[in-house]
Design an enzyme around this catalytic site. Sequence first.
Site, PDB file in Angstrom:
ATOM      1  N   ASP A   1     -95.105  51.791   9.671  1.00  0.00           N
ATOM      2  CA  ASP A   1     -94.080  50.799   9.346  1.00  0.00           C
ATOM      3  C   ASP A   1     -94.593  49.734   8.385  1.00  0.00           C
ATOM      4  OD1 ASP A   1     -91.409  50.014   9.564  1.00  0.00           O
ATOM      5  OD2 ASP A   1     -91.854  48.499  11.085  1.00  0.00           O
TER       6      ASP A   1
ATOM      7  N   ASP B   1     -91.209  57.703   9.063  1.00  0.00           N
ATOM      8  CA  ASP B   1     -91.526  56.787   7.949  1.00  0.00           C
ATOM      9  C   ASP B   1     -92.870  57.077   7.287  1.00  0.00           C
ATOM     10  OD1 ASP B   1     -89.154  55.500   8.487  1.00  0.00           O
ATOM     11  OD2 ASP B   1     -90.065  53.745   9.418  1.00  0.00           O
TER      12      ASP B   1
ATOM     13  N   ASP C   1     -84.451  48.105  17.208  1.00  0.00           N
ATOM     14  CA  ASP C   1     -85.347  48.199  16.061  1.00  0.00           C
ATOM     15  C   ASP C   1     -86.295  47.018  15.942  1.00  0.00           C
ATOM     16  OD1 ASP C   1     -84.084  50.588  15.092  1.00  0.00           O
ATOM     17  OD2 ASP C   1     -82.454  49.341  14.353  1.00  0.00           O
TER      18      ASP C   1
END
Length: 318
Positions: A111, A149, A299
């Site tokens: 991230d 990701d 999130d």
Amino acid sequence: MRITRALAAAGLAAAFLIGAAYTPQAVAGELPGDTRFFNNPDSLVNKWVAANPGDSRQPRIASRIASQPQAAWFSRYSPATVTEDVRKVTSAASAKGQTPVLVTYQIPNRDCGGASAGGAPDLASYDTWVRGFAAGLGSGPAVIILEPDSIALISCLSPTELSGRYASLARAATAIHSANPHARVYFDAGHSAWNSAAVQASRLRSAGVLTSGDGIYSNVSNFRRTADEVAFAKSVLAQLGTSSGLTAVIDTSRNGNGPAPDNAWCDPHGRKVGENPTANTGDPAIDAYLWVKPPGEVDGCAGPAGTFSPDYAYELAG
């Protein structure tokens, strides 16, 4: 149509140890349309439903969200227990004749320091963790969502770090296949409003998807409409080549209303759950619609990343 992998476990283990790319001797079969995915009774939503029978939000959350199979995320770095943590899920799924969906989420610099920052301290530690993860998979069918990701979000990495990440992702997929030839490993394709199909395919190729993967996934933890993701995934697959035999899965857990008007990604309001998880998509290029991001697990804006919010779940279930 892809047939079952014929794997030489010893050879694969040796290949992993020396860092060689995994090359299947035969390619893996597509996910059967009658696959039943595992609904984990220990998921956060199922635990909340069981603990809150008198809550006014409980019936809607139970019927619309807790009733559906969702992925189990392995996002807490616990190398000493990861094998047993994985085995608990895969054994329970096997006992029910169901297929678990498991998410590895431990890549270093995950991230890029955002709300879900964390992961293994370095790539050597990650390699060890992945071997521990793979050791818990058992021998039954399993779907592995490899490091969300990790390929779409690389802006924080130097060229050397990126090269190391790509090599580590390929090693991870090889370790998983070595431990369980019936596991299907899907690599990160981002989503339709992020990188172009050509850019994403180039990165996937660098990460070894053609030699180490079974397919790609899109829309994990995002809100893009299914039709857009199917079209995007097919474009990425076309860029990778029709002879690759790769397929795709789509995260439909929160895309029922499509993206927020401002394309906000962090717990935006007004979103709904999408198509229920199924491997019967009617499209040979799309193995399954999955709920990879468990609806209600936030999130990082409606609460700490990965925690369960009954308020947000109730809104998504409406």
